[in-house]
Design a protein around this motif. Sequence first.
Motif, PDB file in Angstrom:
ATOM      1  N   PRO A 133     -15.582   5.578   9.417  1.00  0.00           N
ATOM      2  CA  PRO A 133     -16.429   4.383   9.477  1.00  0.00           C
ATOM      3  C   PRO A 133     -17.666   4.403   8.570  1.00  0.00           C
ATOM      4  N   LEU A 134     -18.329   5.529   8.436  1.00  0.00           N
ATOM      5  CA  LEU A 134     -19.536   5.563   7.611  1.00  0.00           C
ATOM      6  C   LEU A 134     -19.251   5.367   6.129  1.00  0.00           C
ATOM      7  N   ASP A 135     -18.002   5.585   5.700  1.00  0.00           N
ATOM      8  CA  ASP A 135     -17.635   5.347   4.303  1.00  0.00           C
ATOM      9  C   ASP A 135     -17.839   3.887   3.916  1.00  0.00           C
ATOM     10  N   LEU A 136     -17.786   3.010   4.869  1.00  0.00           N
ATOM     11  CA  LEU A 136     -17.956   1.586   4.598  1.00  0.00           C
ATOM     12  C   LEU A 136     -19.306   1.312   3.935  1.00  0.00           C
ATOM     13  N   PHE A 137     -20.327   2.091   4.311  1.00  0.00           N
ATOM     14  CA  PHE A 137     -21.660   1.879   3.756  1.00  0.00           C
ATOM     15  C   PHE A 137     -21.760   2.281   2.287  1.00  0.00           C
ATOM     16  N   ASP A 138     -20.767   2.988   1.774  1.00  0.00           N
ATOM     17  CA  ASP A 138     -20.741   3.364   0.362  1.00  0.00           C
ATOM     18  C   ASP A 138     -19.948   2.381  -0.481  1.00  0.00           C
ATOM     19  N   SER A 139     -19.436   1.339   0.133  1.00  0.00           N
ATOM     20  CA  SER A 139     -18.607   0.363  -0.583  1.00  0.00           C
ATOM     21  C   SER A 139     -19.418  -0.359  -1.647  1.00  0.00           C
ATOM     22  N   LYS A 140     -18.755  -0.600  -2.762  1.00  0.00           N
ATOM     23  CA  LYS A 140     -19.366  -1.325  -3.875  1.00  0.00           C
ATOM     24  C   LYS A 140     -18.737  -2.711  -3.969  1.00  0.00           C
ATOM     25  N   THR A 141     -19.510  -3.662  -4.460  1.00  0.00           N
ATOM     26  CA  THR A 141     -19.058  -5.044  -4.560  1.00  0.00           C
ATOM     27  C   THR A 141     -17.770  -5.155  -5.365  1.00  0.00           C
ATOM     28  N   ASP A 142     -17.700  -4.485  -6.514  1.00  0.00           N
ATOM     29  CA  ASP A 142     -16.514  -4.620  -7.354  1.00  0.00           C
ATOM     30  C   ASP A 142     -15.274  -4.030  -6.681  1.00  0.00           C
ATOM     31  N   GLN A 143     -15.436  -2.957  -5.908  1.00  0.00           N
ATOM     32  CA  GLN A 143     -14.303  -2.374  -5.186  1.00  0.00           C
ATOM     33  C   GLN A 143     -13.783  -3.344  -4.128  1.00  0.00           C
ATOM     34  N   LEU A 144     -14.711  -3.894  -3.344  1.00  0.00           N
ATOM     35  CA  LEU A 144     -14.318  -4.822  -2.288  1.00  0.00           C
ATOM     36  C   LEU A 144     -13.709  -6.097  -2.860  1.00  0.00           C
ATOM     37  N   ALA A 145     -14.242  -6.571  -3.977  1.00  0.00           N
ATOM     38  CA  ALA A 145     -13.745  -7.803  -4.580  1.00  0.00           C
ATOM     39  C   ALA A 145     -12.281  -7.673  -4.982  1.00  0.00           C
ATOM     40  N   ARG A 146     -11.868  -6.481  -5.414  1.00  0.00           N
ATOM     41  CA  ARG A 146     -10.482  -6.260  -5.850  1.00  0.00           C
ATOM     42  C   ARG A 146      -9.548  -5.909  -4.692  1.00  0.00           C
ATOM     43  N   LEU A 147     -10.082  -5.724  -3.513  1.00  0.00           N
ATOM     44  CA  LEU A 147      -9.281  -5.319  -2.362  1.00  0.00           C
ATOM     45  C   LEU A 147      -8.195  -6.355  -2.076  1.00  0.00           C
ATOM     46  N   ASN A 148      -6.954  -5.896  -2.010  1.00  0.00           N
ATOM     47  CA  ASN A 148      -5.815  -6.784  -1.756  1.00  0.00           C
ATOM     48  C   ASN A 148      -5.633  -6.945  -0.250  1.00  0.00           C
ATOM     49  N   LEU A 149      -5.819  -8.153   0.236  1.00  0.00           N
ATOM     50  CA  LEU A 149      -5.628  -8.449   1.653  1.00  0.00           C
ATOM     51  C   LEU A 149      -4.235  -8.988   1.935  1.00  0.00           C
ATOM     52  N   GLY A 150      -3.490  -9.227   0.883  1.00  0.00           N
ATOM     53  CA  GLY A 150      -2.132  -9.733   1.038  1.00  0.00           C
ATOM     54  C   GLY A 150      -1.129  -8.600   0.942  1.00  0.00           C
ATOM     55  N   THR A 151       0.004  -8.913   0.377  1.00  0.00           N
ATOM     56  CA  THR A 151       1.057  -7.914   0.181  1.00  0.00           C
ATOM     57  C   THR A 151       1.210  -7.655  -1.314  1.00  0.00           C
ATOM     58  N   LYS A 152       2.050  -6.677  -1.649  1.00  0.00           N
ATOM     59  CA  LYS A 152       2.305  -6.418  -3.067  1.00  0.00           C
ATOM     60  C   LYS A 152       3.002  -7.615  -3.708  1.00  0.00           C
ATOM     61  N   GLU A 153       3.881  -8.255  -2.936  1.00  0.00           N
ATOM     62  CA  GLU A 153       4.609  -9.419  -3.449  1.00  0.00           C
ATOM     63  C   GLU A 153       3.705 -10.649  -3.556  1.00  0.00           C
ATOM     64  N   GLU A 154       2.811 -10.797  -2.603  1.00  0.00           N
ATOM     65  CA  GLU A 154       1.888 -11.934  -2.591  1.00  0.00           C
ATOM     66  C   GLU A 154       0.460 -11.432  -2.431  1.00  0.00           C
ATOM     67  N   PRO A 155      -0.134 -10.930  -3.525  1.00  0.00           N
ATOM     68  CA  PRO A 155      -1.493 -10.405  -3.437  1.00  0.00           C
ATOM     69  C   PRO A 155      -2.519 -11.502  -3.125  1.00  0.00           C
ATOM     70  N   ARG A 156      -3.519 -11.121  -2.392  1.00  0.00           N
ATOM     71  CA  ARG A 156      -4.627 -12.023  -2.065  1.00  0.00           C
ATOM     72  C   ARG A 156      -5.888 -11.163  -2.053  1.00  0.00           C
ATOM     73  N   VAL A 157      -6.691 -11.284  -3.109  1.00  0.00           N
ATOM     74  CA  VAL A 157      -7.873 -10.425  -3.218  1.00  0.00           C
ATOM     75  C   VAL A 157      -9.010 -10.957  -2.361  1.00  0.00           C
ATOM     76  N   PHE A 158      -9.888 -10.038  -1.979  1.00  0.00           N
ATOM     77  CA  PHE A 158     -11.021 -10.368  -1.126  1.00  0.00           C
ATOM     78  C   PHE A 158     -12.003 -11.284  -1.851  1.00  0.00           C
ATOM     79  N   GLY A 159     -12.254 -11.031  -3.117  1.00  0.00           N
ATOM     80  CA  GLY A 159     -13.094 -11.912  -3.926  1.00  0.00           C
ATOM     81  C   GLY A 159     -14.534 -11.460  -4.041  1.00  0.00           C
ATOM     82  N   GLU A 160     -15.136 -11.839  -5.151  1.00  0.00           N
ATOM     83  CA  GLU A 160     -16.514 -11.450  -5.483  1.00  0.00           C
ATOM     84  C   GLU A 160     -17.533 -11.992  -4.473  1.00  0.00           C
TER      85      GLU A 160
END
Length: 85
Positions: free
Chosen positions: A14-41
């Motif tokens: 859980p504490l790793d969350l506090f080290d998250s960077k905006t660009d990392q989170l923005a690229r995070l895929n919330l969908g599937t490999k077939e239908e990617p859906r990024v978290f967004g800037e």
Amino acid sequence: MAENLVGSGMVKEPLDLFDSKTDQLARLNLGTKEEPRVFGEKNATKVVEALERAKAFPLARWLLALGIPNVGRLPPTRSQSFIGD
């Protein structure tokens, strides 16, 4: 989202969350490999800003958030004197 953070390796505990960077989170895929859906800037920026604000919360608020039985507003405040925060 938590499953995606762990699955991507960005968060191992859980504490790793506090080290998250905006660009990392923005690229995070919330969908599937077939239908990617990024978290967004915009969403990533909101999360990182909220995490920065959370870092400044007093110890009493963190202890209360843990949901420990019989710990209300007063005991966590008193605990600070023992812990030294």
